[in-house]
Motif scaffolding. Structure first.
Motif, PDB file in Angstrom:
ATOM      1  N   GLU A 147      -4.132  -4.929  -7.208  1.00  0.00           N
ATOM      2  CA  GLU A 147      -4.049  -4.268  -7.312  1.00  0.00           C
ATOM      3  C   GLU A 147      -2.989  -3.175  -7.597  1.00  0.00           C
ATOM      4  O   GLU A 147      -3.384  -1.973  -8.051  1.00  0.00           O
ATOM      5  CB  GLU A 147      -5.178  -3.090  -7.076  1.00  0.00           C
ATOM      6  CG  GLU A 147      -6.758  -4.395  -7.022  1.00  0.00           C
ATOM      7  CD  GLU A 147      -6.903  -5.263  -6.401  1.00  0.00           C
ATOM      8  OE1 GLU A 147      -6.606  -5.557  -5.707  1.00  0.00           O
ATOM      9  OE2 GLU A 147      -7.258  -6.941  -7.835  1.00  0.00           O
ATOM     10  N   TYR A 148      -2.145  -3.369  -6.898  1.00  0.00           N
ATOM     11  CA  TYR A 148      -1.015  -2.393  -6.941  1.00  0.00           C
ATOM     12  C   TYR A 148      -0.600  -0.904  -8.089  1.00  0.00           C
ATOM     13  O   TYR A 148      -0.199  -2.588  -9.041  1.00  0.00           O
ATOM     14  CB  TYR A 148      -0.036  -3.079  -5.942  1.00  0.00           C
ATOM     15  CG  TYR A 148       1.090  -2.249  -6.130  1.00  0.00           C
ATOM     16  CD1 TYR A 148       1.757  -1.318  -4.680  1.00  0.00           C
ATOM     17  CD2 TYR A 148       2.224  -2.339  -7.531  1.00  0.00           C
ATOM     18  CE1 TYR A 148       3.090  -0.703  -4.820  1.00  0.00           C
ATOM     19  CE2 TYR A 148       3.218  -1.562  -7.136  1.00  0.00           C
ATOM     20  CZ  TYR A 148       3.630  -0.143  -6.002  1.00  0.00           C
ATOM     21  OH  TYR A 148       5.272   0.267  -6.252  1.00  0.00           O
ATOM     22  N   GLU A 149      -0.585  -0.097  -8.313  1.00  0.00           N
ATOM     23  CA  GLU A 149       0.152   0.723  -9.009  1.00  0.00           C
ATOM     24  C   GLU A 149       0.931   1.365  -8.470  1.00  0.00           C
ATOM     25  O   GLU A 149       0.784   1.933  -7.473  1.00  0.00           O
ATOM     26  CB  GLU A 149      -0.577   1.422 -10.304  1.00  0.00           C
ATOM     27  CG  GLU A 149      -1.980   0.230 -10.949  1.00  0.00           C
ATOM     28  CD  GLU A 149      -1.969   0.939 -11.777  1.00  0.00           C
ATOM     29  OE1 GLU A 149      -2.530   2.001 -11.995  1.00  0.00           O
ATOM     30  OE2 GLU A 149      -4.000  -0.148 -12.174  1.00  0.00           O
TER      31      GLU A 149
ATOM     32  N   CYS B 281       0.525  -1.530  -0.039  1.00  0.00           N
ATOM     33  CA  CYS B 281      -0.070   0.146   0.049  1.00  0.00           C
ATOM     34  C   CYS B 281       1.193   1.188   0.128  1.00  0.00           C
ATOM     35  O   CYS B 281       0.492   2.245  -0.597  1.00  0.00           O
ATOM     36  CB  CYS B 281      -0.805   0.308   0.811  1.00  0.00           C
ATOM     37  SG  CYS B 281      -2.484  -1.097   1.266  1.00  0.00           S
TER      38      CYS B 281
ATOM     39  N   CYS C  52      -7.888   4.029   0.399  1.00  0.00           N
ATOM     40  CA  CYS C  52      -7.346   2.741  -0.297  1.00  0.00           C
ATOM     41  C   CYS C  52      -8.570   4.017  -2.073  1.00  0.00           C
ATOM     42  O   CYS C  52     -10.027   4.396  -1.900  1.00  0.00           O
ATOM     43  CB  CYS C  52      -7.954   2.229  -0.681  1.00  0.00           C
ATOM     44  SG  CYS C  52      -7.413   0.951  -2.090  1.00  0.00           S
TER      45      CYS C  52
ATOM     46  N   PHE D 185      -2.447   4.767  -5.032  1.00  0.00           N
ATOM     47  CA  PHE D 185      -4.038   4.530  -4.091  1.00  0.00           C
ATOM     48  C   PHE D 185      -3.967   5.777  -3.193  1.00  0.00           C
ATOM     49  O   PHE D 185      -4.857   5.178  -2.456  1.00  0.00           O
ATOM     50  CB  PHE D 185      -4.623   3.037  -4.713  1.00  0.00           C
ATOM     51  CG  PHE D 185      -5.348   2.750  -6.848  1.00  0.00           C
ATOM     52  CD1 PHE D 185      -5.605   4.019  -7.481  1.00  0.00           C
ATOM     53  CD2 PHE D 185      -4.734   1.489  -6.626  1.00  0.00           C
ATOM     54  CE1 PHE D 185      -5.861   3.252  -8.381  1.00  0.00           C
ATOM     55  CE2 PHE D 185      -4.909   1.705  -8.473  1.00  0.00           C
ATOM     56  CZ  PHE D 185      -4.959   2.391  -9.540  1.00  0.00           C
TER      57      PHE D 185
ATOM     58  N   ASP E 139     -12.317   3.096  -3.154  1.00  0.00           N
ATOM     59  CA  ASP E 139     -12.591   4.786  -2.964  1.00  0.00           C
ATOM     60  C   ASP E 139     -12.989   4.171  -1.030  1.00  0.00           C
ATOM     61  O   ASP E 139     -14.439   4.226  -0.669  1.00  0.00           O
ATOM     62  CB  ASP E 139     -14.075   4.994  -3.118  1.00  0.00           C
ATOM     63  CG  ASP E 139     -14.450   6.058  -2.856  1.00  0.00           C
ATOM     64  OD1 ASP E 139     -13.531   7.152  -1.689  1.00  0.00           O
ATOM     65  OD2 ASP E 139     -15.680   6.984  -2.724  1.00  0.00           O
TER      66      ASP E 139
ATOM     67  N   CYS F 131       1.626   2.437  -3.338  1.00  0.00           N
ATOM     68  CA  CYS F 131       0.374   2.268  -4.296  1.00  0.00           C
ATOM     69  C   CYS F 131       0.320   4.096  -4.557  1.00  0.00           C
ATOM     70  O   CYS F 131       0.509   4.166  -3.910  1.00  0.00           O
ATOM     71  CB  CYS F 131      -0.424   1.788  -4.337  1.00  0.00           C
ATOM     72  SG  CYS F 131      -1.542   1.353  -5.515  1.00  0.00           S
TER      73      CYS F 131
ATOM     74  N   PHE G  29      -8.619   3.042  -5.116  1.00  0.00           N
ATOM     75  CA  PHE G  29      -9.296   1.931  -5.921  1.00  0.00           C
ATOM     76  C   PHE G  29      -9.776   1.538  -5.458  1.00  0.00           C
ATOM     77  O   PHE G  29     -11.304   1.625  -6.115  1.00  0.00           O
ATOM     78  CB  PHE G  29      -8.263   0.847  -5.617  1.00  0.00           C
ATOM     79  CG  PHE G  29      -8.862  -0.151  -6.680  1.00  0.00           C
ATOM     80  CD1 PHE G  29      -7.743   0.175  -8.140  1.00  0.00           C
ATOM     81  CD2 PHE G  29      -8.982  -1.368  -6.575  1.00  0.00           C
ATOM     82  CE1 PHE G  29      -8.085  -1.206  -8.992  1.00  0.00           C
ATOM     83  CE2 PHE G  29      -9.230  -2.117  -7.082  1.00  0.00           C
ATOM     84  CZ  PHE G  29      -9.178  -2.252  -8.614  1.00  0.00           C
TER      85      PHE G  29
END
Length: 230
Positions: A201-203, A163, A183, A168, A187, A166, A185
């Motif tokens: 979902e990590y970016e 996290c 978060c 997000f 919300d 990330c 992503f």
């Protein structure tokens, strides 16, 4: 007999960091020993076991360089592990869909089943961690995030899908001391006890944003994070 001078823990003991490091090393030995013991008839090495778990978590075929990066090993080491897994009929190599010149590694049905068992190797650690109360577990998770970040910065391990790094992640966006973070992503607000160390979902956040988020998160006192969830 003369009197003994008062005992001084500060001068007689090793630095705390040294003792923590020794403790982590003991856990690492236990994990490796358990991995070998639970490898079953396939006789997986820890690297091979980690590779099939990575493939299972990815839910898609991975190229050799992606496997090497995820394992934190060299390409030849990853190649040797994949070659052994192919011989054991646990993975298959196919042409990548997006580049016919590249090779994609996927789990076979047998590999998929074994990956589920291999992923359970750390279960004995969960039983030990259950001896900690929720506040202690949250503090420990927070400490692990900092240790992993330090290893990343030193180049000792690849960047993890946490996290904290990330795009997000919104640290301390809310006034709620239990769920101060957000978060983007999903919300939803969350607390330190919900921090993820490996999220699909990590970016990656932009470098400046990542540094700012780290300073904000690590510079604040930890919230209890004992209620609510994403």
């Amino acid at each position: 007999m003369g009197e003994h001078p008062p005992f001084n823990f500060e001068t007689a003991s090793q630095p705390v960091a040294v003792r923590v490091g020794a403790g982590l090393a003991k856990i690492g030995i236990a994990l490796k020993s358990r991995a070998w013991r639970d490898a079953g008839p396939e006789r997986l090495t820890p690297t091979q076991g980690q590779a099939i778990v990575i493939l299972k978590n990815a839910q898609r075929g991975l190229r050799l360089d992606e496997i090497a990066t995820a394992l934190g090993v060299t390409a030849p080491t990853a190649s040797d592990a994949v070659k052994a897994l192919v011989q054991k009929k646990l993975v298959a190599r196919r042409n990548a869909k997006d580049d016919r010149r590249a090779v994609s590694v996927t789990l076979t049905a047998r590999g998929e089943e074994l990956a589920g068992r291999v992923a359970g190797w750390p279960d004995f650690l969960l039983r030990a961690l259950d001896t900690l109360d929720e506040a202690e577990q949250t503090a420990f998770l927070r400490s692990l995030v900092k240790i992993i970040r330090g290893l990343q910065d030193a180049g000792d391990i690849p960047v993890q899908r946490m996290c904290i790094g990330c795009r997000f992640f919104r640290p301390h966006l809310h006034d709620d001391p239990v769920q101060p973070h957000h978060c983007a992503f999903v919300d939803a607000p969350f607390g330190d006890r919900h921090l993820r160390l490996d999220c699909n979902e990590y970016e990656s956040a932009a470098p400046d944003e990542a540094r700012s988020n780290w300073r904000s998160w690590s510079g604040n006192a930890p919230a209890s994070g004992l209620e609510g969830a994403i």
